[in-house]
Design an enzyme around this catalytic site. Structure first.
Site, short mmCIF file in Angstrom:
data_model
loop_
_atom_site.label_atom_id
_atom_site.label_comp_id
_atom_site.label_asym_id
_atom_site.label_seq_id
_atom_site.Cartn_x
_atom_site.Cartn_y
_atom_site.Cartn_z
N GLU A 1 58.93 56.71 5.42
CA GLU A 1 58.26 55.50 4.61
C GLU A 1 56.99 55.16 5.03
O GLU A 1 56.14 55.01 4.55
CB GLU A 1 59.41 54.31 4.61
CG GLU A 1 60.69 54.49 4.18
CD GLU A 1 60.60 54.58 2.51
OE1 GLU A 1 59.40 54.30 2.12
OE2 GLU A 1 61.39 54.93 1.98
N ASN B 1 53.27 55.07 3.68
CA ASN B 1 52.31 54.09 3.46
C ASN B 1 51.00 54.44 3.86
O ASN B 1 50.27 53.92 3.28
CB ASN B 1 52.74 52.90 4.22
CG ASN B 1 53.77 52.10 3.45
OD1 ASN B 1 54.02 52.34 2.52
ND2 ASN B 1 54.64 51.24 4.22
N ARG C 1 55.70 52.65 -7.61
CA ARG C 1 55.99 52.44 -6.34
C ARG C 1 56.90 51.15 -6.45
O ARG C 1 56.76 50.28 -7.17
CB ARG C 1 54.84 51.89 -5.37
CG ARG C 1 53.82 53.18 -5.34
CD ARG C 1 54.11 54.18 -4.99
NE ARG C 1 54.87 54.21 -3.42
CZ ARG C 1 55.63 55.29 -2.96
NH1 ARG C 1 55.75 56.30 -3.66
NH2 ARG C 1 56.06 54.96 -1.88
#
Lengths: 149, 115
Positions: free
Chosen positions: A48, A52, A106
């Site tokens: 994650e 990002n 997303r």
């Protein structure tokens, strides 16, 4: 907490490197003899944070993502660092379902997943300078057979 | 890193997603599933995740997007074979509230055909 081992990794912000990054951190964390579930938690949180950095921090301008891993007696500290565009409002970005890129499908659950799967998380960001995500995972039955040097 | 194998049973598409579903492979999954769903005679979809080894939040968007597509044609999306890790992601994201989770293919097919 006393740091017993440390590693640093740097790679280009390409999506192909997401799997590479999480596998490296998982292999490093394996020294603490974590459960499969703990390994899956760490891999997911790293994935994650790296995603990002790739999607948001560097967006159209590729750069390097750095990971620093530090082991201590009963856990691991993982720092995911970029020198990208930074987050304007960290508190807002960490809200569940918040996404600045809804057109990319997303889910806006990245930080929520990191918070759920790790024990501690801190996000420091400066506009135009970059973002550092620091996460801590405690390994419940850490059982290192090798004595630290 | 990601493999998608599909077959149809009546108006239901059964898709096995194998490998790892992250931001990198989500794009591949999305394109492949959308191309399969271009066949408008398909109403429902069942995803077999028993060979999906890893999924992060990028996968959530893939399933929500396909759920929306199927809802537009009054169809349903069901899933089975989730390991504990993937189930946890489905639960924290609320995905399990809109996509029913079953134990196996047979239950999935029965479940999504219930009115």
């Amino acid at each position: 907490m006393k740091i017993t081992n440390e590693m640093r990794l740097e790679f280009l912000s390409k999506s192909q490197n997401e799997a590479f990054a999480r596998v490296v951190v998982a292999a490093f964390a394996a020294q603490l003899d974590p459960t499969l579930e703990e390994i899956a938690d760490i891999k997911t949180a790293v994935s994650e944070a790296v995603t990002n950095a790739i999607i948001h921090a560097y967006d159209q301008n590729p750069g390097y993502v750095e990971i620093i891993g530090q082991l201590f007696d009963n856990g691991i500290i993982v720092q995911v660092i970029d020198r990208g565009k930074g987050i304007k409002d960290v508190k807002e970005a960490m809200q569940p379902l918040y996404t600045s890129k809804p057109e990319l499908e997303r889910s806006g659950m990245g930080f929520t997943v990191m918070e759920t799967f790790m024990d501690e998380i801190e996000v420091i960001s400066s506009l135009g300078e970059g973002t550092k995500v620091t996460m801590v995972k405690y390994i419940k039955n850490s059982n290192r057979t090798e004595k630290p040097r | 890193m990601l493999d998608i194998i599909s077959h149809r049973q009546g108006d239901t598409l059964i898709v096995s997603i194998k490998g790892e579903l992250d931001h990198h492979t989500a794009e591949i999954a999305r394109d492949r599933l959308d191309s399969l769903l271009e066949d408008k005679s398909l109403k429902n979809m069942v995803v077999d995740l028993s060979h999906l080894k890893f999924m992060d939040s990028s996968g959530i968007g893939v399933f929500i997007g396909r759920y929306k597509k199927l809802s537009e044609r009054m169809g349903k999306l069901g899933a089975y074979g989730l390991n504990n890790h993937i189930r946890k992601i489905w639960e924290i994201s609320g995905l399990h509230r809109i996509i029913d989770i079953y134990d196996n293919l047979e239950e999935s097919l029965n479940g999504i055909q219930e009115v």
